[in-house]
Design a protein around this motif. Sequence first.
Motif, PDB file in Angstrom:
ATOM      1  N   GLY A 293       0.832  -1.197   0.000  1.00  0.00           N
ATOM      2  CA  GLY A 293       0.000   0.000   0.000  1.00  0.00           C
ATOM      3  C   GLY A 293       0.866   1.247   0.000  1.00  0.00           C
ATOM      4  O   GLY A 293       2.093   1.172  -0.099  1.00  0.00           O
TER       5      GLY A 293
ATOM      6  N   VAL B 290       1.710   4.907   2.040  1.00  0.00           N
ATOM      7  CA  VAL B 290       1.594   5.592   3.321  1.00  0.00           C
ATOM      8  C   VAL B 290       0.733   6.853   3.158  1.00  0.00           C
ATOM      9  O   VAL B 290       1.026   7.713   2.336  1.00  0.00           O
ATOM     10  CB  VAL B 290       2.984   5.977   3.865  1.00  0.00           C
ATOM     11  CG1 VAL B 290       2.843   6.783   5.162  1.00  0.00           C
ATOM     12  CG2 VAL B 290       3.824   4.731   4.095  1.00  0.00           C
ATOM     13  N   ALA B 291      -0.337   6.930   3.959  1.00  0.00           N
ATOM     14  CA  ALA B 291      -1.235   8.079   3.899  1.00  0.00           C
ATOM     15  C   ALA B 291      -0.999   9.064   5.036  1.00  0.00           C
ATOM     16  O   ALA B 291      -1.289  10.258   4.904  1.00  0.00           O
ATOM     17  CB  ALA B 291      -2.693   7.601   3.925  1.00  0.00           C
ATOM     18  N   GLN B 292      -0.474   8.574   6.150  1.00  0.00           N
ATOM     19  CA  GLN B 292      -0.257   9.431   7.316  1.00  0.00           C
ATOM     20  C   GLN B 292       0.789   8.784   8.213  1.00  0.00           C
ATOM     21  O   GLN B 292       0.873   7.558   8.289  1.00  0.00           O
ATOM     22  CB  GLN B 292      -1.577   9.606   8.081  1.00  0.00           C
ATOM     23  CG  GLN B 292      -1.522  10.601   9.217  1.00  0.00           C
ATOM     24  CD  GLN B 292      -2.891  10.801   9.878  1.00  0.00           C
ATOM     25  OE1 GLN B 292      -3.907  10.325   9.361  1.00  0.00           O
ATOM     26  NE2 GLN B 292      -2.917  11.495  10.989  1.00  0.00           N
TER      27      GLN B 292
ATOM     28  N   VAL C 134       4.818  10.132   3.974  1.00  0.00           N
ATOM     29  CA  VAL C 134       3.589  10.062   3.194  1.00  0.00           C
ATOM     30  C   VAL C 134       3.945   9.907   1.718  1.00  0.00           C
ATOM     31  O   VAL C 134       4.821  10.610   1.192  1.00  0.00           O
ATOM     32  CB  VAL C 134       2.733  11.329   3.419  1.00  0.00           C
ATOM     33  CG1 VAL C 134       1.543  11.341   2.455  1.00  0.00           C
ATOM     34  CG2 VAL C 134       2.256  11.396   4.857  1.00  0.00           C
TER      35      VAL C 134
ATOM     36  N   ARG D  81       5.611   3.799  -0.946  1.00  0.00           N
ATOM     37  CA  ARG D  81       4.942   2.522  -1.199  1.00  0.00           C
ATOM     38  C   ARG D  81       5.618   1.459  -0.330  1.00  0.00           C
ATOM     39  O   ARG D  81       6.832   1.288  -0.369  1.00  0.00           O
ATOM     40  CB  ARG D  81       5.045   2.157  -2.674  1.00  0.00           C
ATOM     41  CG  ARG D  81       4.151   1.003  -3.123  1.00  0.00           C
ATOM     42  CD  ARG D  81       4.037   0.997  -4.646  1.00  0.00           C
ATOM     43  NE  ARG D  81       5.362   1.000  -5.235  1.00  0.00           N
ATOM     44  CZ  ARG D  81       5.931  -0.061  -5.841  1.00  0.00           C
ATOM     45  NH1 ARG D  81       5.266  -1.190  -5.935  1.00  0.00           N
ATOM     46  NH2 ARG D  81       7.133   0.026  -6.355  1.00  0.00           N
TER      47      ARG D  81
ATOM     48  N   GLN E  33      -7.954  -5.238  10.596  1.00  0.00           N
ATOM     49  CA  GLN E  33      -7.002  -4.746   9.620  1.00  0.00           C
ATOM     50  C   GLN E  33      -6.441  -5.891   8.777  1.00  0.00           C
ATOM     51  O   GLN E  33      -6.096  -6.949   9.295  1.00  0.00           O
ATOM     52  CB  GLN E  33      -5.854  -4.014  10.322  1.00  0.00           C
ATOM     53  CG  GLN E  33      -6.344  -2.835  11.149  1.00  0.00           C
ATOM     54  CD  GLN E  33      -5.206  -2.002  11.682  1.00  0.00           C
ATOM     55  OE1 GLN E  33      -4.427  -1.454  10.909  1.00  0.00           O
ATOM     56  NE2 GLN E  33      -5.120  -1.889  12.993  1.00  0.00           N
TER      57      GLN E  33
ATOM     58  N   SER F 294      -4.925  -6.682   4.312  1.00  0.00           N
ATOM     59  CA  SER F 294      -4.536  -6.063   3.046  1.00  0.00           C
ATOM     60  C   SER F 294      -5.709  -5.789   2.119  1.00  0.00           C
ATOM     61  O   SER F 294      -5.579  -5.029   1.159  1.00  0.00           O
ATOM     62  CB  SER F 294      -3.508  -6.942   2.329  1.00  0.00           C
ATOM     63  OG  SER F 294      -4.030  -8.229   2.087  1.00  0.00           O
TER      64      SER F 294
ATOM     65  N   SER G 175      -9.421  -0.826   3.194  1.00  0.00           N
ATOM     66  CA  SER G 175      -9.056   0.442   2.548  1.00  0.00           C
ATOM     67  C   SER G 175      -7.883   1.109   3.251  1.00  0.00           C
ATOM     68  O   SER G 175      -7.063   1.780   2.621  1.00  0.00           O
ATOM     69  CB  SER G 175     -10.261   1.395   2.528  1.00  0.00           C
ATOM     70  OG  SER G 175     -10.669   1.697   3.864  1.00  0.00           O
ATOM     71  N   HIS G 176      -7.775   0.921   4.593  1.00  0.00           N
ATOM     72  CA  HIS G 176      -6.698   1.520   5.371  1.00  0.00           C
ATOM     73  C   HIS G 176      -6.287   0.560   6.499  1.00  0.00           C
ATOM     74  O   HIS G 176      -7.051  -0.329   6.876  1.00  0.00           O
ATOM     75  CB  HIS G 176      -7.141   2.853   5.999  1.00  0.00           C
ATOM     76  CG  HIS G 176      -7.398   3.939   5.013  1.00  0.00           C
ATOM     77  ND1 HIS G 176      -8.546   3.979   4.247  1.00  0.00           N
ATOM     78  CD2 HIS G 176      -6.656   5.017   4.647  1.00  0.00           C
ATOM     79  CE1 HIS G 176      -8.504   5.046   3.459  1.00  0.00           C
ATOM     80  NE2 HIS G 176      -7.372   5.691   3.695  1.00  0.00           N
ATOM     81  N   ALA G 177      -5.104   0.755   7.019  1.00  0.00           N
ATOM     82  CA  ALA G 177      -4.626  -0.015   8.160  1.00  0.00           C
ATOM     83  C   ALA G 177      -3.604   0.824   8.913  1.00  0.00           C
ATOM     84  O   ALA G 177      -3.020   1.758   8.360  1.00  0.00           O
ATOM     85  CB  ALA G 177      -4.010  -1.331   7.715  1.00  0.00           C
ATOM     86  N   VAL G 178      -3.403   0.499  10.191  1.00  0.00           N
ATOM     87  CA  VAL G 178      -2.412   1.191  11.007  1.00  0.00           C
ATOM     88  C   VAL G 178      -1.385   0.167  11.463  1.00  0.00           C
ATOM     89  O   VAL G 178      -1.699  -0.750  12.209  1.00  0.00           O
ATOM     90  CB  VAL G 178      -3.059   1.867  12.238  1.00  0.00           C
ATOM     91  CG1 VAL G 178      -1.985   2.588  13.057  1.00  0.00           C
ATOM     92  CG2 VAL G 178      -4.146   2.843  11.804  1.00  0.00           C
TER      93      VAL G 178
END
Length: 204
Positions: free
Chosen positions: A9, A11-13, A23, A26, A63, A65, A68-71
């Motif tokens: 994925g 990185v969004a944050q 951010v 990949r 969470q 793969s 839509s998001h994971a931490v």
Amino acid sequence: MVLGHEGVGVVAQVAEDVIDLKVGDRIGWGYEHDSCGRFQQCLSGHEQYCAKRHMYGMTEFDQGSLASHAVWREAFLFKIPDAMASEDAAPLMCDGATVFAPLHAFVKSSDRVGIIGVGGLGHLAIQFAAKMGCEVVVFSGTDSKREEATKIGAPEFVPMKGRDKLDLEHKIDHLSLCSISYDILEALDGNDALATYFGKLHIG
């Protein structure tokens, strides 16, 4: 429970204590998401044996793969090289790590390595062992995957169906069990084929 134990994925944050990722990077992740980082297993590079490890299917059920998001914790994320496609990188996060770890830990370039099975694990194990300089011998249920195995690095191929003994010229130093297909199970039935495998191992 969200499906998907390995993936790639973007990185969004990031949190304030994140050091190496930013951010837009990949990244990939595998089966293990966290460990205590404090005791023998973690400090010796064997965090998969940590009693407090976080593994897919055991913790963080929300969470995966396919979400839509994971931490995730930064230490368990791996930056993907720009030249590598995401669909090529994702299988390395689990299948690749599973077969690479014992090869890296125990195998020398001069060893003969036996690979049982030419599936998701096996086809990566063959390539890793061959690139390490090992002589690779593949054991499979039938002859159907001989061409594929030879193409990716296995000069020696042994179909096991209907076979009750092995006539290998040289013994195997290490054996990687990557699959048990119906054909191999059928070959094992009543003829001590597992003993045949291990009887060809070089001990010591």
